[in-house]
Design a protein around this motif. Structure first.
Motif, mmCIF file in Angstrom:
data_model
loop_
_atom_site.group_PDB
_atom_site.id
_atom_site.type_symbol
_atom_site.label_atom_id
_atom_site.label_comp_id
_atom_site.label_asym_id
_atom_site.label_seq_id
_atom_site.Cartn_x
_atom_site.Cartn_y
_atom_site.Cartn_z
ATOM 1 N N GLY A 233 0.945 -1.415 -0.051
ATOM 2 C CA GLY A 233 0.161 0.300 0.207
ATOM 3 C C GLY A 233 0.393 1.157 -0.015
ATOM 4 N N HIS A 234 0.391 1.867 0.799
ATOM 5 C CA HIS A 234 1.252 3.575 0.310
ATOM 6 C C HIS A 234 2.891 3.658 1.142
ATOM 7 N N TRP A 235 2.451 2.377 2.397
ATOM 8 C CA TRP A 235 4.202 2.416 2.955
ATOM 9 C C TRP A 235 4.326 1.062 2.557
ATOM 10 N N LEU A 236 4.919 1.416 1.488
ATOM 11 C CA LEU A 236 4.937 0.324 0.437
ATOM 12 C C LEU A 236 6.865 0.101 0.893
ATOM 13 N N HIS A 237 8.039 0.650 1.271
ATOM 14 C CA HIS A 237 9.148 0.257 2.390
ATOM 15 C C HIS A 237 8.696 -0.646 3.259
ATOM 16 N N ALA A 238 7.691 -0.140 4.102
ATOM 17 C CA ALA A 238 7.802 -1.094 5.420
ATOM 18 C C ALA A 238 7.206 -2.050 4.909
ATOM 19 N N GLU A 239 6.428 -2.227 4.169
ATOM 20 C CA GLU A 239 5.294 -3.484 3.866
ATOM 21 C C GLU A 239 5.839 -4.463 2.751
ATOM 22 N N GLN A 240 7.354 -4.131 1.994
ATOM 23 C CA GLN A 240 7.480 -4.497 1.295
ATOM 24 C C GLN A 240 9.188 -4.203 1.016
ATOM 25 N N PRO A 241 9.985 -3.708 1.855
ATOM 26 C CA PRO A 241 10.992 -3.965 1.632
ATOM 27 C C PRO A 241 11.624 -4.191 1.145
ATOM 28 N N GLN A 242 12.136 -5.219 1.315
ATOM 29 C CA GLN A 242 13.138 -6.402 -0.377
ATOM 30 C C GLN A 242 12.521 -5.480 -1.569
ATOM 31 N N ALA A 243 11.362 -6.293 -1.886
ATOM 32 C CA ALA A 243 11.397 -5.297 -3.332
ATOM 33 C C ALA A 243 11.241 -4.028 -3.610
ATOM 34 N N VAL A 244 11.069 -3.013 -2.717
ATOM 35 C CA VAL A 244 12.308 -1.984 -2.951
ATOM 36 C C VAL A 244 13.393 -1.854 -3.202
ATOM 37 N N VAL A 245 14.395 -2.202 -2.482
ATOM 38 C CA VAL A 245 15.702 -2.184 -1.855
ATOM 39 C C VAL A 245 16.001 -3.004 -3.735
ATOM 40 N N GLU A 246 15.550 -3.787 -4.692
ATOM 41 C CA GLU A 246 16.145 -4.491 -5.119
ATOM 42 C C GLU A 246 15.473 -3.598 -6.532
ATOM 43 N N THR A 247 13.923 -2.883 -6.248
ATOM 44 C CA THR A 247 13.818 -1.794 -7.303
ATOM 45 C C THR A 247 14.723 -0.186 -7.521
ATOM 46 N N VAL A 248 15.194 -0.149 -6.354
ATOM 47 C CA VAL A 248 15.736 1.147 -6.370
ATOM 48 C C VAL A 248 17.443 0.822 -6.859
ATOM 49 N N LYS A 249 17.875 -0.352 -6.497
ATOM 50 C CA LYS A 249 19.637 -0.819 -6.976
ATOM 51 C C LYS A 249 19.485 -0.843 -8.581
ATOM 52 N N ALA A 250 18.250 -1.624 -8.877
ATOM 53 C CA ALA A 250 17.958 -1.904 -10.240
ATOM 54 C C ALA A 250 17.388 -0.140 -10.834
#
Length: 253
Positions: A233-250
């Protein structure tokens, strides 16, 4: 204004800004992964966290605060990432200081106007009798009368601190936020655009970035890529931290 921030890691600078009612601490779990690749600056925006309080609170001055931080740290240009209110700050910054931004990441917010929708949270925060409570549990009990979601209450209670005499205080500048809350929803209003790569990262279960927002996104950030994080949801970095990390790195590679 000299903002409080936490610096870690090594490599290209990546500056991260939190959202409304938040602080740099919201990004610690993300930082542990990203600091392996970047020099991270986790920033408390004015009237939040450990940064100073001010009666002036809008995106123009928050962008200036960020510019002052970069000048003080001798950062000529950096990658910027902001969530919600922080996303609006970095969008404003990129349009005012495009030469200082390499790549831009905006987490679950669009350039448009948002109506005020934090009334129950503000009522809950204001209702807490700071002079009377003896524990965080008592503060949580008072917040619960206005905010049913335990996760939201725990997030808000991260801004509960103590003064030098041991009394409970809100670290956020609650009176100013309450009085000027409409400033958080302001739309971008510029005759410029930012041409470097920009990632808009929404939560698939959030309604903050909608199909109708693509026109404004394309107008201000023509070199954009829009993706949605699944099961967030809105707190994506808290709800799906690994997905956010991988997306940012890519995106930053």
């Amino acid at each position: 204004m000299k903002l409080n921030f936490k610096k870690s890691g090594s490599g290209e600078p990546l500056i991260i800004l939190h959202g409304l009612f938040g602080s740099a601490d919201n990004w610690f779990s993300i930082a542990k992964e990203l600091e392996k690749y970047y020099t991270l600056y986790l920033v408390d925006q004015r009237n939040h966290g450990e940064s100073p309080h001010s009666d002036e609170w809008n995106y123009k001055v928050m962008a200036k605060d960020l510019n002052e931080l970069m000048e003080n740290e001798k950062i000529e240009s950096a990658n910027l990432m902001g969530h919600s209110m922080g996303g609006k700050t970095v969008m404003n910054f990129a349009l005012q200081y495009p030469e200082k931004v390499k790549k831009l990441i905006v987490a679950d917010i669009a350039p448009r106007h948002y109506p005020v929708h934090h009334q129950s949270i503000l009522e809950g925060l204001t209702s807490v009798k700071l002079q009377e409570i003896k524990s965080r549990k008592e503060a949580d009990d008072q917040l619960a009368k206005h905010i049913s979601e335990a996760g939201i209450r725990q997030f808000l209670l991260k801004s509960l601190g103590r003064d030098k005499d041991g009394n409970f205080i809100w670290k956020i500048n609650l009176p100013v936020i309450n009085d000027q809350i409409e400033n958080v929803g302001e739309a971008l209003d510029y005759d410029a655009n930012f041409e470097n790569p920009t990632l808009f990262m929404g939560g698939a279960n959030s309604k903050y970035i909608q199909e109708k927002d693509k026109e404004d996104i394309d107008k201000y950030f023509p070199n954009n890529h829009l993706i949605y994080i699944k099961n967030a949801g809105h707190w994506l970095h808290a709800e799906q931290p690994q997905a956010v990390v991988e997306t940012v790195k890519a995106f930053l590679k």
